[in-house]
Write a protein that holds these residues in place. Sequence first.
Motif, PDB file in Angstrom:
ATOM      1  N   ARG A   1       0.901  -1.223   0.063  1.00  0.00           N
ATOM      2  CA  ARG A   1      -0.114   0.011  -0.044  1.00  0.00           C
ATOM      3  C   ARG A   1       0.747   1.150   0.111  1.00  0.00           C
ATOM      4  NH1 ARG A   1      -5.612  -0.969   1.435  1.00  0.00           N
ATOM      5  NH2 ARG A   1      -5.484   1.260   2.296  1.00  0.00           N
ATOM      6  N   ARG A   2       1.809   1.443  -0.793  1.00  0.00           N
ATOM      7  CA  ARG A   2       2.931   2.365  -0.868  1.00  0.00           C
ATOM      8  C   ARG A   2       2.476   3.243  -2.213  1.00  0.00           C
ATOM      9  NH1 ARG A   2       8.523   1.196  -1.080  1.00  0.00           N
ATOM     10  NH2 ARG A   2       8.763   3.348  -0.690  1.00  0.00           N
ATOM     11  N   LEU A   3       1.963   4.517  -1.884  1.00  0.00           N
ATOM     12  CA  LEU A   3       1.378   5.433  -2.924  1.00  0.00           C
ATOM     13  C   LEU A   3       2.282   5.435  -3.912  1.00  0.00           C
ATOM     14  CD1 LEU A   3      -1.198   6.934  -4.043  1.00  0.00           C
ATOM     15  CD2 LEU A   3      -0.137   8.670  -2.424  1.00  0.00           C
ATOM     16  N   LEU A   4       3.753   6.095  -3.759  1.00  0.00           N
ATOM     17  CA  LEU A   4       4.547   6.422  -4.746  1.00  0.00           C
ATOM     18  C   LEU A   4       4.846   5.484  -5.674  1.00  0.00           C
ATOM     19  CD1 LEU A   4       6.083   9.256  -5.725  1.00  0.00           C
ATOM     20  CD2 LEU A   4       7.761   8.260  -4.214  1.00  0.00           C
ATOM     21  N   PRO A   5       5.369   4.280  -5.430  1.00  0.00           N
ATOM     22  CA  PRO A   5       5.554   3.217  -6.234  1.00  0.00           C
ATOM     23  C   PRO A   5       4.420   3.124  -7.273  1.00  0.00           C
ATOM     24  CG  PRO A   5       6.363   2.476  -4.288  1.00  0.00           C
ATOM     25  CD  PRO A   5       5.609   3.585  -4.043  1.00  0.00           C
ATOM     26  N   GLY A   6       3.326   2.941  -6.720  1.00  0.00           N
ATOM     27  CA  GLY A   6       1.917   2.852  -7.462  1.00  0.00           C
ATOM     28  C   GLY A   6       1.951   3.905  -8.521  1.00  0.00           C
ATOM     29  N   MET A   7       2.062   4.950  -8.079  1.00  0.00           N
ATOM     30  CA  MET A   7       1.759   6.033  -9.211  1.00  0.00           C
ATOM     31  C   MET A   7       3.073   6.224 -10.183  1.00  0.00           C
ATOM     32  SD  MET A   7       0.466   9.316  -6.871  1.00  0.00           S
ATOM     33  CE  MET A   7       0.274  10.340  -7.866  1.00  0.00           C
ATOM     34  N   ALA A   8       4.096   5.791  -9.506  1.00  0.00           N
ATOM     35  CA  ALA A   8       5.345   5.871 -10.788  1.00  0.00           C
ATOM     36  C   ALA A   8       5.295   4.883 -11.815  1.00  0.00           C
ATOM     37  CB  ALA A   8       6.535   5.957 -10.232  1.00  0.00           C
ATOM     38  N   THR A   9       4.782   3.415 -11.570  1.00  0.00           N
ATOM     39  CA  THR A   9       4.496   2.533 -12.434  1.00  0.00           C
ATOM     40  C   THR A   9       3.400   2.594 -13.015  1.00  0.00           C
ATOM     41  OG1 THR A   9       3.414   1.098 -10.759  1.00  0.00           O
ATOM     42  CG2 THR A   9       6.021   0.837 -10.986  1.00  0.00           C
ATOM     43  N   GLY A  10       2.237   3.268 -12.726  1.00  0.00           N
ATOM     44  CA  GLY A  10       1.102   3.447 -13.503  1.00  0.00           C
ATOM     45  C   GLY A  10       1.287   4.509 -14.518  1.00  0.00           C
ATOM     46  N   LEU A  11       2.287   5.583 -14.198  1.00  0.00           N
ATOM     47  CA  LEU A  11       2.640   6.593 -15.093  1.00  0.00           C
ATOM     48  C   LEU A  11       3.744   5.854 -16.137  1.00  0.00           C
ATOM     49  CD1 LEU A  11       2.482   9.205 -16.105  1.00  0.00           C
ATOM     50  CD2 LEU A  11       4.536  10.007 -14.756  1.00  0.00           C
ATOM     51  N   ALA A  12       4.533   5.169 -15.878  1.00  0.00           N
ATOM     52  CA  ALA A  12       5.256   4.443 -16.676  1.00  0.00           C
ATOM     53  C   ALA A  12       4.516   3.265 -17.918  1.00  0.00           C
ATOM     54  CB  ALA A  12       6.355   3.609 -15.910  1.00  0.00           C
ATOM     55  N   ALA A  13       3.516   2.950 -17.315  1.00  0.00           N
ATOM     56  CA  ALA A  13       2.558   1.882 -18.139  1.00  0.00           C
ATOM     57  C   ALA A  13       1.666   2.708 -18.880  1.00  0.00           C
ATOM     58  CB  ALA A  13       1.480   1.005 -17.063  1.00  0.00           C
ATOM     59  N   ILE A  14       1.306   3.676 -18.808  1.00  0.00           N
ATOM     60  CA  ILE A  14       0.652   4.876 -19.563  1.00  0.00           C
ATOM     61  C   ILE A  14       1.466   4.913 -20.807  1.00  0.00           C
ATOM     62  CG2 ILE A  14      -0.310   6.995 -19.781  1.00  0.00           C
ATOM     63  CD1 ILE A  14      -1.602   6.838 -17.114  1.00  0.00           C
ATOM     64  N   TRP A  15       2.901   5.371 -20.655  1.00  0.00           N
ATOM     65  CA  TRP A  15       3.686   5.896 -21.713  1.00  0.00           C
ATOM     66  C   TRP A  15       4.241   4.603 -22.486  1.00  0.00           C
ATOM     67  CZ3 TRP A  15       7.387   8.736 -17.895  1.00  0.00           C
ATOM     68  CH2 TRP A  15       6.724  10.061 -17.534  1.00  0.00           C
ATOM     69  N   VAL A  16       4.393   3.370 -21.765  1.00  0.00           N
ATOM     70  CA  VAL A  16       4.534   2.117 -22.665  1.00  0.00           C
ATOM     71  C   VAL A  16       3.405   1.734 -23.487  1.00  0.00           C
ATOM     72  CG1 VAL A  16       5.140  -0.208 -22.301  1.00  0.00           C
ATOM     73  CG2 VAL A  16       6.432   1.531 -21.114  1.00  0.00           C
ATOM     74  N   ALA A  17       2.348   1.907 -22.778  1.00  0.00           N
ATOM     75  CA  ALA A  17       1.023   1.367 -23.499  1.00  0.00           C
ATOM     76  C   ALA A  17       0.667   2.171 -24.791  1.00  0.00           C
ATOM     77  CB  ALA A  17      -0.065   1.270 -22.559  1.00  0.00           C
ATOM     78  N   ASP A  18       1.005   3.523 -24.737  1.00  0.00           N
ATOM     79  CA  ASP A  18       0.685   4.687 -25.547  1.00  0.00           C
ATOM     80  C   ASP A  18       1.850   4.306 -26.716  1.00  0.00           C
ATOM     81  OD1 ASP A  18      -0.837   6.941 -26.684  1.00  0.00           O
ATOM     82  OD2 ASP A  18       1.185   7.913 -26.353  1.00  0.00           O
ATOM     83  N   TRP A  19       2.972   4.004 -26.388  1.00  0.00           N
ATOM     84  CA  TRP A  19       4.006   3.817 -27.517  1.00  0.00           C
ATOM     85  C   TRP A  19       3.706   2.727 -28.053  1.00  0.00           C
ATOM     86  CZ3 TRP A  19       8.011   0.135 -27.695  1.00  0.00           C
ATOM     87  CH2 TRP A  19       8.963   0.376 -28.653  1.00  0.00           C
ATOM     88  N   LEU A  20       3.269   1.447 -27.558  1.00  0.00           N
ATOM     89  CA  LEU A  20       3.051   0.320 -28.154  1.00  0.00           C
ATOM     90  C   LEU A  20       1.973   0.481 -29.310  1.00  0.00           C
ATOM     91  CD1 LEU A  20       3.504  -2.365 -25.462  1.00  0.00           C
ATOM     92  CD2 LEU A  20       4.999  -1.998 -27.231  1.00  0.00           C
ATOM     93  N   LEU A  21       0.974   1.250 -28.726  1.00  0.00           N
ATOM     94  CA  LEU A  21      -0.219   1.370 -29.481  1.00  0.00           C
ATOM     95  C   LEU A  21      -0.099   2.333 -30.810  1.00  0.00           C
ATOM     96  CD1 LEU A  21      -3.192   1.553 -26.923  1.00  0.00           C
ATOM     97  CD2 LEU A  21      -2.386  -0.386 -28.774  1.00  0.00           C
ATOM     98  N   ARG A  22       0.890   3.165 -30.879  1.00  0.00           N
ATOM     99  CA  ARG A  22       1.006   3.957 -32.025  1.00  0.00           C
ATOM    100  C   ARG A  22       1.967   3.521 -32.882  1.00  0.00           C
ATOM    101  NH1 ARG A  22       1.198  10.099 -30.481  1.00  0.00           N
ATOM    102  NH2 ARG A  22      -0.012   9.813 -28.550  1.00  0.00           N
TER     103      ARG A  22
END
Length: 103
Positions: free
Chosen positions: A82-103
Amino acid sequence: MTEGWGPLLVAALATLLLRATGLALAWRLPATHPAIAWAAAVSEAALSAWVVLALVSPGAFPVAVRLVGAGVALGTFFLTGRRLLPGMATGLAAIWVADWLLR
């Protein structure tokens, strides 16, 4: 300041102010004091509101990409105790990666 960054900066400053107030009072008040609970609740509510707006508001990323990021963030949040910072950081990274993969 651009229009998109204003609300984010206001929410971040409000959150930081509440957390700083909580820290200033923490050494004087017990952890169970209502003022400490109130400050924590308002701070978490402000962050939650920002996350919901980021998920549902029109933006640069498709909704599906944002939902992938939210899922990764939530999974990381629970896997890291239940640590907030790792969750937010990996979520943001996942958004960037998913967006890159879909382009």
